[in-house]
Structures are given as structure tokens and as C-alpha cells.
Design an enzyme around this catalytic site. Structure first.
Site, PDB file in Angstrom:
ATOM      1  N   ASN A   1      -0.717  -4.817   4.008  1.00 13.35           N
ATOM      2  CA  ASN A   1       0.616  -4.258   3.788  1.00 13.35           C
ATOM      3  C   ASN A   1       1.569  -4.940   4.767  1.00 13.35           C
ATOM      4  O   ASN A   1       1.150  -5.421   5.817  1.00 13.35           O
ATOM      5  CB  ASN A   1       0.595  -2.748   4.027  1.00 13.35           C
ATOM      6  CG  ASN A   1       1.857  -2.082   3.522  1.00 13.35           C
ATOM      7  OD1 ASN A   1       2.149  -2.123   2.333  1.00 13.35           O
ATOM      8  ND2 ASN A   1       2.624  -1.505   4.425  1.00 13.35           N
TER       9      ASN A   1
ATOM     10  N   LEU B   1       0.814  -1.226   0.000  1.00 14.67           N
ATOM     11  CA  LEU B   1       0.000   0.000   0.000  1.00 14.67           C
ATOM     12  C   LEU B   1       0.847   1.276   0.000  1.00 14.67           C
ATOM     13  O   LEU B   1       0.475   2.275   0.609  1.00 14.67           O
ATOM     14  CB  LEU B   1      -0.966  -0.013   1.188  1.00 14.67           C
ATOM     15  CG  LEU B   1      -1.969  -1.180   1.158  1.00 14.67           C
ATOM     16  CD1 LEU B   1      -2.813  -1.203   2.434  1.00 14.67           C
ATOM     17  CD2 LEU B   1      -2.869  -1.116  -0.072  1.00 14.67           C
TER      18      LEU B   1
ATOM     19  N   VAL C   1       4.119  -4.198  -5.240  1.00 10.61           N
ATOM     20  CA  VAL C   1       5.382  -3.997  -4.509  1.00 10.61           C
ATOM     21  C   VAL C   1       6.509  -3.858  -5.534  1.00 10.61           C
ATOM     22  O   VAL C   1       6.282  -3.973  -6.740  1.00 10.61           O
ATOM     23  CB  VAL C   1       5.670  -5.157  -3.512  1.00 10.61           C
ATOM     24  CG1 VAL C   1       4.560  -5.269  -2.484  1.00 10.61           C
ATOM     25  CG2 VAL C   1       5.872  -6.476  -4.246  1.00 10.61           C
ATOM     26  N   LYS C   2       7.710  -3.617  -5.044  1.00 11.52           N
ATOM     27  CA  LYS C   2       8.851  -3.435  -5.959  1.00 11.52           C
ATOM     28  C   LYS C   2       9.076  -4.696  -6.797  1.00 11.52           C
ATOM     29  O   LYS C   2       8.906  -5.816  -6.324  1.00 11.52           O
ATOM     30  CB  LYS C   2      10.122  -3.160  -5.152  1.00 11.52           C
ATOM     31  CG  LYS C   2      10.238  -1.730  -4.667  1.00 11.52           C
ATOM     32  CD  LYS C   2      11.718  -1.353  -4.478  1.00 11.52           C
ATOM     33  CE  LYS C   2      11.853   0.091  -4.030  1.00 11.52           C
ATOM     34  NZ  LYS C   2      11.494   0.273  -2.599  1.00 11.52           N
ATOM     35  N   ALA C   3       9.474  -4.452  -8.064  1.00 13.39           N
ATOM     36  CA  ALA C   3       9.764  -5.573  -8.960  1.00 13.39           C
ATOM     37  C   ALA C   3      10.969  -6.348  -8.435  1.00 13.39           C
ATOM     38  O   ALA C   3      11.786  -5.814  -7.697  1.00 13.39           O
ATOM     39  CB  ALA C   3      10.037  -5.050 -10.365  1.00 13.39           C
TER      40      ALA C   3
ATOM     41  N   HIS D   1       5.977   0.057 -23.812  1.00 13.19           N
ATOM     42  CA  HIS D   1       5.370   1.370 -23.535  1.00 13.19           C
ATOM     43  C   HIS D   1       6.412   2.281 -22.889  1.00 13.19           C
ATOM     44  O   HIS D   1       6.586   3.435 -23.280  1.00 13.19           O
ATOM     45  CB  HIS D   1       4.150   1.194 -22.621  1.00 13.19           C
ATOM     46  CG  HIS D   1       3.688   2.457 -21.947  1.00 13.19           C
ATOM     47  ND1 HIS D   1       4.360   3.030 -20.885  1.00 13.19           N
ATOM     48  CD2 HIS D   1       2.632   3.283 -22.204  1.00 13.19           C
ATOM     49  CE1 HIS D   1       3.724   4.133 -20.520  1.00 13.19           C
ATOM     50  NE2 HIS D   1       2.684   4.308 -21.301  1.00 13.19           N
ATOM     51  N   ASN D   2       7.112   1.760 -21.907  1.00 12.15           N
ATOM     52  CA  ASN D   2       8.113   2.583 -21.224  1.00 12.15           C
ATOM     53  C   ASN D   2       9.297   2.905 -22.135  1.00 12.15           C
ATOM     54  O   ASN D   2       9.839   4.007 -22.077  1.00 12.15           O
ATOM     55  CB  ASN D   2       8.602   1.880 -19.959  1.00 12.15           C
ATOM     56  CG  ASN D   2       7.619   2.023 -18.812  1.00 12.15           C
ATOM     57  OD1 ASN D   2       6.424   2.222 -19.039  1.00 12.15           O
ATOM     58  ND2 ASN D   2       8.099   1.922 -17.590  1.00 12.15           N
TER      59      ASN D   2
ATOM     60  N   GLU E   1       8.198   5.611 -24.128  1.00 16.16           N
ATOM     61  CA  GLU E   1       8.177   6.781 -23.233  1.00 16.16           C
ATOM     62  C   GLU E   1       9.579   7.425 -23.177  1.00 16.16           C
ATOM     63  O   GLU E   1       9.721   8.646 -23.293  1.00 16.16           O
ATOM     64  CB  GLU E   1       7.716   6.305 -21.852  1.00 16.16           C
ATOM     65  CG  GLU E   1       7.835   7.280 -20.702  1.00 16.16           C
ATOM     66  CD  GLU E   1       7.472   6.584 -19.362  1.00 16.16           C
ATOM     67  OE1 GLU E   1       6.374   6.003 -19.259  1.00 16.16           O
ATOM     68  OE2 GLU E   1       8.305   6.618 -18.434  1.00 16.16           O
TER      69      GLU E   1
ATOM     70  N   HIS F   1      32.275 -17.009 -43.926  1.00 14.22           N
ATOM     71  CA  HIS F   1      30.911 -17.085 -43.393  1.00 14.22           C
ATOM     72  C   HIS F   1      29.855 -17.238 -44.484  1.00 14.22           C
ATOM     73  O   HIS F   1      28.673 -17.358 -44.175  1.00 14.22           O
ATOM     74  CB  HIS F   1      30.618 -15.860 -42.524  1.00 14.22           C
ATOM     75  CG  HIS F   1      31.430 -15.828 -41.268  1.00 14.22           C
ATOM     76  ND1 HIS F   1      31.431 -16.864 -40.359  1.00 14.22           N
ATOM     77  CD2 HIS F   1      32.298 -14.908 -40.782  1.00 14.22           C
ATOM     78  CE1 HIS F   1      32.242 -16.573 -39.354  1.00 14.22           C
ATOM     79  NE2 HIS F   1      32.798 -15.392 -39.586  1.00 14.22           N
TER      80      HIS F   1
ATOM     81  N   SER G   1      -0.045   1.816 -16.246  1.00 11.05           N
ATOM     82  CA  SER G   1       0.643   3.081 -16.524  1.00 11.05           C
ATOM     83  C   SER G   1      -0.222   4.269 -16.164  1.00 11.05           C
ATOM     84  O   SER G   1      -1.443   4.220 -16.244  1.00 11.05           O
ATOM     85  CB  SER G   1       1.018   3.183 -18.002  1.00 11.05           C
ATOM     86  OG  SER G   1       1.653   4.435 -18.244  1.00 11.05           O
TER      87      SER G   1
ATOM     88  N   LYS H   1       3.860  -3.418 -21.514  1.00  8.84           N
ATOM     89  CA  LYS H   1       4.128  -2.282 -20.612  1.00  8.84           C
ATOM     90  C   LYS H   1       5.592  -1.863 -20.711  1.00  8.84           C
ATOM     91  O   LYS H   1       5.924  -0.670 -20.696  1.00  8.84           O
ATOM     92  CB  LYS H   1       3.769  -2.633 -19.167  1.00  8.84           C
ATOM     93  CG  LYS H   1       4.135  -1.537 -18.145  1.00  8.84           C
ATOM     94  CD  LYS H   1       3.451  -0.228 -18.479  1.00  8.84           C
ATOM     95  CE  LYS H   1       3.709   0.975 -17.609  1.00  8.84           C
ATOM     96  NZ  LYS H   1       4.749   1.153 -16.725  1.00  8.84           N
TER      97      LYS H   1
HETATM   98  C1  6PG Z   1       4.137   4.752 -16.206  1.00 12.95           C
HETATM   99  C2  6PG Z   1       5.601   5.020 -15.983  1.00 12.95           C
HETATM  100  C3  6PG Z   1       6.080   4.388 -14.715  1.00 12.95           C
HETATM  101  C4  6PG Z   1       7.405   4.885 -14.200  1.00 12.95           C
HETATM  102  C5  6PG Z   1       8.505   4.886 -15.218  1.00 12.95           C
HETATM  103  C6  6PG Z   1       9.691   5.699 -14.766  1.00 12.95           C
HETATM  104  O1  6PG Z   1       3.852   4.169 -17.247  1.00 12.95           O
HETATM  105  O2  6PG Z   1       3.327   5.142 -15.375  1.00 12.95           O
HETATM  106  O3  6PG Z   1       6.311   4.504 -17.043  1.00 12.95           O
HETATM  107  O4  6PG Z   1       6.052   3.002 -14.911  1.00 12.95           O
HETATM  108  O5  6PG Z   1       7.220   6.155 -13.686  1.00 12.95           O
HETATM  109  O6  6PG Z   1       8.899   3.582 -15.419  1.00 12.95           O
HETATM  110  O7  6PG Z   1      10.782   5.212 -15.462  1.00 12.95           O
HETATM  111  P1  6PG Z   1      12.268   5.632 -15.198  1.00 12.95           P
HETATM  112  O8  6PG Z   1      12.431   5.887 -13.742  1.00 12.95           O
HETATM  113  O9  6PG Z   1      13.044   4.459 -15.669  1.00 12.95           O
HETATM  114  O10 6PG Z   1      12.468   6.865 -16.003  1.00 12.95           O
END
Ligand code: 6PG
Length: 476
Positions: free
Chosen positions: A32, A10, A74-76, A185-186, A189, A451, A128, A182
């Protein structure tokens, strides 16, 4: 009364997801590691809906209706495995564990396979939209077994962002598909952020505009085809003035970009799949370069020389940068989607790329107007080899290319690093090329390593006896 869904973990993301479920009328079980956070949530937000707080994992599990739906936030990595190990023995066949963190898709595949043996459904769900998204409507990318989506999907769709009433949530595909999407996606990003940063740098260094003026330019762009969350927040960041010094915020921040790893994972996976996501890779490397303080100091001490004399930009800088940004952005997305399609094939996920564009239109960090066109492109042709050949994008890039080339030329001439713009253009020209110098590379490989190579005019593999008189060619 039992809870329809439970959230364990949490911290702010988990808390906001739990509140979002509750605000949509679902009874939410809370857990938690330390009870303090659970208590705090109920004290502060208990009035928002129905919560069942539990101190122990066993009570938490007992408070859930069956099949149980347990969201892990939680953390990956290790912490996620620890929570799974704690809960799996308490659950019964048919129950679902939903990992809503930024897990690596290979971890998700491993966990899903292990839990399947116990009859449990493990759903790796990409979420996200940051803290705000978690509370008001994120974009959700759930993977895992299709059957689990029947019981879980409606709840996720309830709390997801909506576009014209349609939820930004869809079953992406089995096992690690959701976390893979995802991750990409990042990666996109990262590329988007790098391209926007390069646009800012050029407008400032070549155009001489102030951060506040560039904020205005970005606000204008946000009204057009570049309209997106990242452009919008960039304008806000550029407008910001540091309270203690009165300077633009962007000038008082250390210029070393950090990262938590999802961009790097995207590139690592792309290397394994053999998909050239050069835009994403450049953005990860640009962050690494910025953070290489020792190397940058050595370069500064050596005063590595820059160009002279200064050239002016041969065009309307602002309009040209807008074109370069749009074209490069198209390339970055095209590469990311190609990676999703390649992985889908490799793992048998059957991901619908149009559906991914659809659920990225709201809630997530890369939400952007032009995702509508990506969706349309893949709806028309799900097997599209690259977005660049879709009519809309072909038009956009051909309309942009003169400006795009001028911007890359100006950056090179003025010594301003623009790896995102430049690599996107190189990728575009690479795809366009009738002949690539890869033929020469094949010759080099055959010379030093035998080759072999293929010919354009007859089938088979060939090897040239390079050292021999007359250098005859032999069938390999
Ligand atoms: C989201 C973001 C989220 C996170 C980023 C930050 O989709 O909401 O992508 O997952 O804030 O992963 O990434 P960095 O810390 O690697 O820039």
C-alpha cells in the site's frame, strides 16, 4: 516461499480481495502507498492465511512468484496510472498487472496496448459485489489477453462467487472487454435501482402504503420472479427506522441521488455505438434531476401546477406495479445486453452474452433469478437481436403489458414521475411499431438540408426538389 498473487491498494476493497485470496489458501503479497494499512491488515487478519507484507514496491515485486500477478485496487483514473507507472519498470515480460477497479474501458485499452509493448499483460477486471462480495465471493469480469487468463483465471475463479459450484468469473474478451461489461453491469444497476424506486413511489403515493408495508410487498416479490439482491436490500432499507427521529429512514435522507460515473459512461458509450439504452439513460438523468437543487427550488417557488382532479388507479395497483417493474426490468437488461453485443462487434471482442448472464447470477449487485432465463436465451441463440423476442421474455412482457400501460397512465395522470417505466414502455412500443414516424423526420431532413432519403419501393437515395413547382423527385 513466494506469493502467488499480490494486491496493491489496501483500502477496504483491496483488503477484502487480499483476505479472500488468503482464505483460499494462496499466499498473498501486500503493498500500500502508506505502510500503515498493510500493517493493519496483517495485525487484524494475519491469522486468516499467509501474507507477505512489503513496505516498498521493489520488495513487493520480489516477493511474488513468476509470472507475477499484481492486483491493483486504487481509484480509477490518475491514481491507477500512477501505480502502473510505479510497477511497470519493476516487472518482467509475462508478468501481469490486474486493474480490479472501475476503470473506463478506453483507459484499459490504452493501458493494455502500452504495456503490451513492454511484454507485460494488463488485465482490466470488473469486480462487482461491494465490500462483502470482495471478501466472500464477487462476480469477476476479467478482460485482457487470453493467455493471461490461463495463469490468472484459476485464482480468480477460486475467490469468485459460485452458483452450483460454478464460478462467477470467465474471460470476457481481450483488452477492455471486461471493464466494458462491468460498466454496462453498473448501467443496468442504475436502471434497476431507478425502476425499484419508481415502484416504491407509486405504491406509496398512489397506493398510500407506508415504507414498512412496501418493505413487506418487496419481500413478497423477492420470493417470485423479481427475486434479486436489489429487491432484497430495498426491503431492508424501507424497513429501517431512523434512531434519532423515529421516522422511516427513507424520509430523513436528502432526496438527491449521487453517482460516481459508471452509469454516465455507459450512456456516453451507448451514444457513440448508437444503441438506445433509454432505460439506463433515464436512470442517469433521474439522478441528475434529483440532484439539481437549484432548478428544483425554482420549480417549487413557482409552484408548477400538478394534475387535478385526482384519478384512481384502474386496477390492482400492487399486482400492476409488479408487472410494470418486471417488464421494464426486462427492457433495461435487453438494452444493456444489446450494448454489450454492439461493442463486442465494434471492438472484435467476441463476448458470449450467455456467459455474462451466467457470471452475474451471484456475487454482483444485479444478481437476480431471471438471469437464468437470460443465460438460457443466449445459450439457445447467441446472436439473439433482442431478449424481448426470446420465448420466456416475450411471454412475460405480453402478460405484463396491460398492467404496465395502466401503471404508466396512472403515473402520468397523477403527476408522479416514472421515467423508467414510461421510457421502457415507449421502447417496447417503438420496437413493435410497424411504421415509425422516422419517415417524417427523413422528409424534414431532406427538406432543409437535402440529406436525401430511401424509398420503400425502389433502391437508391432520393432528394425532392421541395421548393420547385410540382416538387419532383430526383436521384441523389
Ligand atoms: C458493484 C458496484 C460498485 C459501486 C457502484 C456505485 O458492482 O459492486 O457497482 O462498482 O458501488 O459503482 O455506483 P455509483 O456511486 O455511481 O452509484
Amino acid at each position: 516461499e513466494k506469493a502467488q498473487i499480490g494486491v496493491t491498494g489496501l483500502a477496504v476493497m483491496g483488503r477484502n480481495l487480499a483476505r479472500n485470496f488468503a482464505r483460499h489458501g494462496h499466499t498473498v503479497a501486500l503493498h500500500n502507498r502508506s505502510y500503515g494499512r498493510t500493517k493493519e491488515l496483517v495485525e487484524e487478519f494475519g491469522h486468516e492465511g499467509k501474507f507477505i507484507p512489503s513496505e516498498s514496491a521493489a520488495d513487493f515485486v520480489a516477493s511474488l512468484e513468476r509470472p507475477r500477478r499484481v492486483v491493483i485496487m486504487v481509484k480509477a483514473g490518475g491514481p491507477t496510472d500512477a501505480v502502473i507507472d510505479e510497477f511497470a519498470p519493476l516487472l518482467e515480460p509475462g508478468d501481469m498487472l490486474i486493474d480490479a477497479g472501475n476503470a473506463h474501458y478506453l483507459d484499459t485499452r490504452r493501458r493494455e496496448a502500452a504495456l503490451k509493448e513492454k511484454g507485460l499483460h494488463f488485465v482490466g477486471a470488473g469486480v462487482s459485489g461491494g465490500e462483502e462480495g470482495a471478501l466472500h465471493g464477487p462476480s469477476i469480469m476479467p478482460g485482457g489477453p487470453k493467455e493471461s487468463y490461463d495463469a490468472l483465471g484459476p485464482l480468480l475463479e477460486d475467490i469468485a462467487a459460485k452458483v452450483d459450484g460454478e464460478p462467477c468469473c470467465v474471460h470476457v474478451g481481450p483488452d477492455g472487454a471486461g471493464h466494458f461489461v462491468k460498466m454496462v453491469h453498473n448501467g443496468i444497476e442504475y436502471a434497476d435501482m431507478q425502476l425499484i424506486a419508481e415502484a416504491y413511489d407509486l405504491l406509496r403515493q398512489v397506493g398510500g402504503s407506508s415504507p414498512a408495508e412496501i418493505a413487506g410487498i418487496f419481500q413478497g416479490w423477492n420470493e417470485g420472479r423479481l427475486g434479486s439482491y436489489l429487491i432484497e436490500i430495498t426491503a431492508e432499507v424501507l424497513k429501517q427506522v431512523d434512531a434519532s427521529t423515529g421516522k422511516p429512514f427513507v424520509d430523513i435522507v436528502l432526496d438527491q441521488a449521487e453517482q460516481k460515473g459508471t452509469g454516465r459512461w455507459t450512456v456516453q458509450a451507448a451514444l457513440d455505438l448508437g444503441v438506445p439504452v433509454s432505460g439506463i439513460a433515464e436512470s442517469v438523468f433521474a439522478r441528475a434531476l434529483s440532484g439539481g437543487a437549484d432548478v428544483r427550488k425554482a420549480a417549487a417557488d413557482a409552484a408548477l401546477p400538478g394534475p387535478s382532479p385526482e384519478n384512481k388507479h384502474a386496477g390492482d395497483l400492487q399486482a400492476d406495479v409488479e408487472q410494470a417493474l418486471f417488464a421494464s426490468k426486462i427492457v433495461a437488461y435487453a438494452q444493456g445486453f444489446q450494448q454489450i453485443q454492439a461493442a463486442s462487434k465494434e471492438y472484435g471482442w467476441a463476448i458470449d452474452p450467455g456467459a455474462m448472464a451466467k457470471i452475474w447470477r451471484a456475487g454482483c449487485i444485479i444478481r437476480a433469478k431471471f438471469l437464468d432465463f437470460i443465460k438460457q436465451a443466449y445459450d439457445k441463440q447467441p446472436e439473439l437481436a433482442t431478449l424481448l423476442v426470446d420465448e420466456y421474455f416475450l411471454d412475460a412482457v405480453s402478460g405484463a403489458q396491460d398492467a404496465w400501460r395502466r401503471v404508466v397512465a396512472t403515473a402520468a395522470q397523477q403527476g408522479i414521475p416514472a421515467p423508467g417505466f414510461a421510457s421502457a414502455l415507449a421502447y417496447y412500443d417503438g420496437l413493435r411499431a410497424k411504421r415509425l414516424p422516422a419517415a417524417l423526420i427523413q422528409g424534414q431532413r431532406d427538406f432543409f438540408g437535402a440529406h436525401t432519403y430511401h424509398r420503400i419501393d425502389k433502391p437508391g437515395s432520393f432528394h425532392t426538389l421541395w421548393a420547385a413547382e410540382g416538387r419532383p423527385e430526383v436521384d441523389a
